[in-house]
Design a protein around this motif. Structure first.
Motif, mmCIF file in Angstrom:
data_model
loop_
_atom_site.group_PDB
_atom_site.id
_atom_site.type_symbol
_atom_site.label_atom_id
_atom_site.label_comp_id
_atom_site.label_asym_id
_atom_site.label_seq_id
_atom_site.Cartn_x
_atom_site.Cartn_y
_atom_site.Cartn_z
ATOM 1 N N LYS A 17 0.853 -1.195 0.000
ATOM 2 C CA LYS A 17 0.000 0.000 0.000
ATOM 3 C C LYS A 17 0.888 1.244 0.000
ATOM 4 C CE LYS A 17 -3.937 -2.042 2.324
ATOM 5 N NZ LYS A 17 -4.818 -2.036 3.483
ATOM 6 N N GLN A 21 1.035 5.053 -1.402
ATOM 7 C CA GLN A 21 0.136 6.086 -1.917
ATOM 8 C C GLN A 21 0.855 7.423 -2.043
ATOM 9 O OE1 GLN A 21 -2.815 5.474 1.192
ATOM 10 N NE2 GLN A 21 -4.189 4.562 -0.333
ATOM 11 N N VAL A 22 0.258 8.306 -2.827
ATOM 12 C CA VAL A 22 0.768 9.670 -2.997
ATOM 13 C C VAL A 22 0.309 10.490 -1.793
ATOM 14 C CG1 VAL A 22 0.749 11.705 -4.479
ATOM 15 C CG2 VAL A 22 0.645 9.412 -5.499
ATOM 16 N N ASP A 42 -2.339 13.782 -2.454
ATOM 17 C CA ASP A 42 -3.766 13.604 -2.771
ATOM 18 C C ASP A 42 -4.337 12.244 -2.346
ATOM 19 O OD1 ASP A 42 -2.755 11.847 -4.665
ATOM 20 O OD2 ASP A 42 -3.309 13.081 -6.393
ATOM 21 N N GLY A 43 -3.509 11.373 -1.764
ATOM 22 C CA GLY A 43 -3.995 10.077 -1.295
ATOM 23 C C GLY A 43 -4.253 9.069 -2.397
ATOM 24 N N SER A 44 -3.885 9.398 -3.643
ATOM 25 C CA SER A 44 -4.102 8.449 -4.734
ATOM 26 C C SER A 44 -3.120 7.281 -4.621
ATOM 27 C CB SER A 44 -3.960 9.153 -6.083
ATOM 28 O OG SER A 44 -2.642 9.633 -6.246
ATOM 29 N N ASP A 45 -3.453 6.211 -5.292
ATOM 30 C CA ASP A 45 -2.630 5.006 -5.242
ATOM 31 C C ASP A 45 -1.439 5.123 -6.186
ATOM 32 O OD1 ASP A 45 -4.483 3.967 -3.494
ATOM 33 O OD2 ASP A 45 -5.519 2.762 -5.014
ATOM 34 N N PHE A 46 -0.261 4.793 -5.670
ATOM 35 C CA PHE A 46 0.932 4.669 -6.498
ATOM 36 C C PHE A 46 1.136 3.199 -6.836
ATOM 37 C CE2 PHE A 46 5.508 3.851 -6.925
ATOM 38 C CZ PHE A 46 5.804 4.678 -7.986
#
Length: 147
Positions: A84, A86-87, A90-94
């Motif tokens: 898990k 994430q960025v 913005d909380g988006s998934d990397f």
């Protein structure tokens, strides 16, 4: 008579010393505990610490990423991976993926290789796990996380 008493005391002292030595000499060393299996060695929660891509390596403090990699024992030689990353902004998934039946193989260097569906996907060495991937633009990267 004095000689007999002295000799008798001498023999008694030696007998006591011999018996004491016999008890201590029979003490066996405990067998060393067997090493934990590969899955037990790798299991744990790892925190994202660095990203490597192309020829660059960037520490977590200098990236816009955060996250964890959880390795859970399934059998002696298989684990599940829960990645898990994430960025931060913005909380988006990397890279967010969960897979089971990741095979573990010990390497000659003492590291443990991670294989999923026949493909090499990473490595564990000591308290560090490295997961390899390819982004949308086909750039290879490695995420490193530590316990």
């Amino acid at each position: 008579m004095n000689i007999k008493i002295l000799f008798s005391n001498f023999c008694t002292v030696w007998l006591v010393l011999f018996v004491a030595y016999s008890f201590t000499a029979c003490k066996k060393d405990a067998d060393p505990a067997p090493a934990p299996d590969l899955a037990t060695q790798t299991a744990g929660l790892y925190t994202y610490s660095e990203l490597a891509y192309s020829t660059k390596t960037v520490s977590a403090d200098h990236t816009n990423l955060k996250g964890t990699i959880t390795v859970t024992r399934q059998t002696e030689t298989t684990v599940s991976l829960d990645v898990k990353i994430q960025v931060k902004s913005d909380g988006s998934d990397f890279m967010v993926v969960s897979v089971d039946n990741v095979e573990l193989m010990e390497t000659s260097s003492g590291a443990i290789a991670l294989h999923y569906e026949g493909e090499h996907v990473g490595m564990v060495k000591g308290n560090t796990v490295k997961i390899e991937g390819v982004d949308d633009e086909q750039v290879k990267f490695t995420i490193t996380a530590t316990k």
